[in-house]
Design a protein around this motif. Sequence first.
Motif, PDB file in Angstrom:
ATOM      1  N   ALA A 111       0.832  -1.208   0.000  1.00  0.00           N
ATOM      2  CA  ALA A 111       0.000   0.000   0.000  1.00  0.00           C
ATOM      3  C   ALA A 111       0.864   1.254   0.000  1.00  0.00           C
ATOM      4  N   ASP A 112       1.964   1.213   0.759  1.00  0.00           N
ATOM      5  CA  ASP A 112       2.861   2.362   0.794  1.00  0.00           C
ATOM      6  C   ASP A 112       3.525   2.609  -0.558  1.00  0.00           C
ATOM      7  N   LEU A 113       3.690   1.530  -1.352  1.00  0.00           N
ATOM      8  CA  LEU A 113       4.298   1.670  -2.675  1.00  0.00           C
ATOM      9  C   LEU A 113       3.282   2.083  -3.734  1.00  0.00           C
ATOM     10  N   GLY A 114       2.028   2.277  -3.339  1.00  0.00           N
ATOM     11  CA  GLY A 114       1.028   2.774  -4.261  1.00  0.00           C
ATOM     12  C   GLY A 114       0.032   1.749  -4.752  1.00  0.00           C
ATOM     13  N   CYS A 115       0.042   0.537  -4.226  1.00  0.00           N
ATOM     14  CA  CYS A 115      -0.914  -0.487  -4.642  1.00  0.00           C
ATOM     15  C   CYS A 115      -2.299  -0.107  -4.116  1.00  0.00           C
ATOM     16  N   ALA A 116      -3.285  -0.060  -5.009  1.00  0.00           N
ATOM     17  CA  ALA A 116      -4.636   0.370  -4.637  1.00  0.00           C
ATOM     18  C   ALA A 116      -5.591  -0.796  -4.440  1.00  0.00           C
ATOM     19  N   GLU A 117      -5.107  -2.016  -4.395  1.00  0.00           N
ATOM     20  CA  GLU A 117      -5.985  -3.178  -4.217  1.00  0.00           C
ATOM     21  C   GLU A 117      -6.510  -3.235  -2.789  1.00  0.00           C
ATOM     22  N   THR A 118      -7.517  -4.069  -2.577  1.00  0.00           N
ATOM     23  CA  THR A 118      -8.070  -4.239  -1.237  1.00  0.00           C
ATOM     24  C   THR A 118      -7.065  -4.950  -0.333  1.00  0.00           C
ATOM     25  N   LEU A 119      -7.351  -4.933   0.969  1.00  0.00           N
ATOM     26  CA  LEU A 119      -6.435  -5.552   1.927  1.00  0.00           C
ATOM     27  C   LEU A 119      -6.284  -7.046   1.671  1.00  0.00           C
ATOM     28  N   ASP A 120      -7.387  -7.734   1.385  1.00  0.00           N
ATOM     29  CA  ASP A 120      -7.303  -9.171   1.132  1.00  0.00           C
ATOM     30  C   ASP A 120      -6.431  -9.463  -0.084  1.00  0.00           C
ATOM     31  N   VAL A 121      -6.585  -8.680  -1.141  1.00  0.00           N
ATOM     32  CA  VAL A 121      -5.776  -8.904  -2.337  1.00  0.00           C
ATOM     33  C   VAL A 121      -4.311  -8.612  -2.048  1.00  0.00           C
ATOM     34  N   ARG A 122      -4.036  -7.554  -1.288  1.00  0.00           N
ATOM     35  CA  ARG A 122      -2.647  -7.225  -0.976  1.00  0.00           C
ATOM     36  C   ARG A 122      -2.015  -8.287  -0.079  1.00  0.00           C
ATOM     37  N   ARG A 123      -2.782  -8.881   0.819  1.00  0.00           N
ATOM     38  CA  ARG A 123      -2.236  -9.975   1.639  1.00  0.00           C
ATOM     39  C   ARG A 123      -1.888 -11.174   0.768  1.00  0.00           C
ATOM     40  N   ALA A 124      -2.753 -11.469  -0.213  1.00  0.00           N
ATOM     41  CA  ALA A 124      -2.449 -12.569  -1.128  1.00  0.00           C
ATOM     42  C   ALA A 124      -1.203 -12.258  -1.950  1.00  0.00           C
ATOM     43  N   MET A 125      -1.049 -11.010  -2.402  1.00  0.00           N
ATOM     44  CA  MET A 125       0.144 -10.614  -3.146  1.00  0.00           C
ATOM     45  C   MET A 125       1.385 -10.679  -2.259  1.00  0.00           C
ATOM     46  N   ALA A 126       1.230 -10.341  -0.979  1.00  0.00           N
ATOM     47  CA  ALA A 126       2.362 -10.400  -0.054  1.00  0.00           C
ATOM     48  C   ALA A 126       2.838 -11.837   0.148  1.00  0.00           C
ATOM     49  N   ALA A 127       1.900 -12.797   0.116  1.00  0.00           N
ATOM     50  CA  ALA A 127       2.307 -14.199   0.235  1.00  0.00           C
ATOM     51  C   ALA A 127       3.209 -14.599  -0.930  1.00  0.00           C
ATOM     52  N   GLY A 128       2.839 -14.188  -2.138  1.00  0.00           N
ATOM     53  CA  GLY A 128       3.697 -14.479  -3.281  1.00  0.00           C
ATOM     54  C   GLY A 128       5.032 -13.782  -3.194  1.00  0.00           C
ATOM     55  N   ALA A 129       5.021 -12.526  -2.692  1.00  0.00           N
ATOM     56  CA  ALA A 129       6.284 -11.801  -2.545  1.00  0.00           C
ATOM     57  C   ALA A 129       7.194 -12.478  -1.526  1.00  0.00           C
ATOM     58  N   LEU A 130       6.612 -12.992  -0.425  1.00  0.00           N
ATOM     59  CA  LEU A 130       7.408 -13.729   0.554  1.00  0.00           C
ATOM     60  C   LEU A 130       8.017 -14.980  -0.060  1.00  0.00           C
ATOM     61  N   ALA A 131       7.249 -15.678  -0.893  1.00  0.00           N
ATOM     62  CA  ALA A 131       7.752 -16.905  -1.515  1.00  0.00           C
ATOM     63  C   ALA A 131       8.907 -16.609  -2.463  1.00  0.00           C
ATOM     64  N   ARG A 132       8.873 -15.473  -3.175  1.00  0.00           N
ATOM     65  CA  ARG A 132       9.936 -15.121  -4.119  1.00  0.00           C
ATOM     66  C   ARG A 132      11.110 -14.435  -3.448  1.00  0.00           C
ATOM     67  N   GLY A 133      10.977 -14.120  -2.157  1.00  0.00           N
ATOM     68  CA  GLY A 133      12.058 -13.432  -1.463  1.00  0.00           C
ATOM     69  C   GLY A 133      12.045 -11.943  -1.662  1.00  0.00           C
ATOM     70  N   ASP A 134      10.963 -11.392  -2.220  1.00  0.00           N
ATOM     71  CA  ASP A 134      10.892  -9.953  -2.420  1.00  0.00           C
ATOM     72  C   ASP A 134      10.647  -9.221  -1.105  1.00  0.00           C
ATOM     73  N   LEU A 135      10.027  -9.907  -0.141  1.00  0.00           N
ATOM     74  CA  LEU A 135       9.778  -9.335   1.180  1.00  0.00           C
ATOM     75  C   LEU A 135      10.399 -10.245   2.226  1.00  0.00           C
ATOM     76  N   MET A 136      10.940  -9.670   3.273  1.00  0.00           N
ATOM     77  CA  MET A 136      11.532 -10.446   4.353  1.00  0.00           C
ATOM     78  C   MET A 136      10.469 -10.690   5.424  1.00  0.00           C
TER      79      MET A 136
END
Length: 378
Positions: free
Chosen positions: A225-250
Motif C-alpha cells: 500500500a505504501d508503494l502505491g498499490c490500490a488493491e483491497t487488503l485481502d488482495v494485498r495480503r495474497a500478493m504479499a504471500a507471493g512476494a514472501l515466496a519469491r524473497g521480495d519481502l523479508m
Amino acid sequence: MAALPLTHPDLDGPGVLLAALEANHGVLAGAEVAQFEMATEWAAHPVDDLDDAATVEGTEGELAIAGPGAPLVAEFCVADFALAVGLTTYAGRDYLGDAVEVRYRLPRLWERVMAGQVAVWRARKIARQTMSLPLEGAEHVDRHLAPVAHRLTWAQLERTVEAARATFDPVEAEHRRLLAAEGRFFDVDTHTPSLAGTTTVRGELDLADALDLDHALTVGAQRLADLGCAETLDVRRAMAAGALARGDLMLPCRVAQSRSRPQSLGSSSSTPTCPRKPWLVWRTPAPMCSWARSRAGAPPPPAPSASARCWIWVSTSRCPATHVNPWDQGGPTCSCNLVPACRFHHRLKTRGGWRLERVGHRLFTWTSPHGRTYTRHT
C-alpha cells in the motif's frame, strides 16, 4: 402463489397453531427423557452366564460403554435395545453409553435431564466428551457445567473438558497435544486452478507459526500500500504471500526467539521426514460399474447366473460370512446359505440365542431371545 391447504383445519390461526406446536414439543421432550431413563434400566440387564463368559470364547461378556467408574453392561443386550428404538447396533451402543455416562458419572446433569431442564441431546454431547476423562475429571465437569448445561456452547464444553484433562490426567493431555501437532500441514492446490488463474491454499499450523505468518502478511500488505498499490487488503495480503515466496519481502519476525519444534522440522538428517500421513489413493474396483464402463468404452459384462450373483455378493462383502442355517445342524457352507455378518452379529446368532431366517434374496428376519422379530435388508 396459492396457499397450501390446511391439514388440520381445527388449528386455524397463528396462536392456536403455535400453542399446539409447543404442546407437541413438550410431549416429544418428555418421551425422549423417558427413553433415556429406560435405556439405563435396560443397561442393567445381567449377563446370562458369567462363568461361560469368562471361559468359553464367543459367549456373552461384559462391555464397557462409558467412562471409568461406570458399570459394565451385558454385551448382547445392545442389539435388543438398538432394534427396539430403531437404531443400528453401533448407534444403539453409543446411546446406551451416553445414558450410562450421564447417570453414573454426571449425577448433577442427570437430575436436570430427568427434571426436563436440559435436553437429552445436550446431555449426550457432554457425555461424549467426558467419557475419556477419569472419574475425578468427570465430576469436575459435572460440577461446573451442570448448572448451565441448558445454554452451554461447544467452546465452553471443550475448554472445561480440556482443563479437567490437564488437571486430572496430565499424561493423556500431553499425549493428545503431541498427537494434534502431528496433524499440521500446508497445502497449495496447483492441480485445479480457477479459470481466473487463482488457486487455493489451506493448512493447519502451530499457533505461534500462524501468528508470525499473519503478521508477515499484514506487514507485507501495508508495504504494498505504501508503494502505491490500490488493491483491497485481502488482495494485498495474497500478493504479499507471493512476494514472501519469491524473497521480495523479508519475514518481519524475530528469528532469535527460538521455540521448540518437532524433530522432523529441525532434524539434521539429510532426508527430512514429513509428519503428515500419506494420502489414500482410491481406485475403481473390478469389475467396473456401468458408468465407468461407458466412460472407458468397455462392453457391458455378461449377466451372471443366480448362483454366481449370490457368490459375488457374499465374496465381495467387507464382512465375513455366517451360516443362515447353522453348520452344526446340517447347514451347508455355500453361497446359498451364507450371509455377510460382522463378528458381533455372528456371535449374537451363535451364542446369544438369536435366530436368523432368510425370507428373500437379501431379506432376513432376526428373532430375539425375547420373541421379537425384526426384518432387515442386508
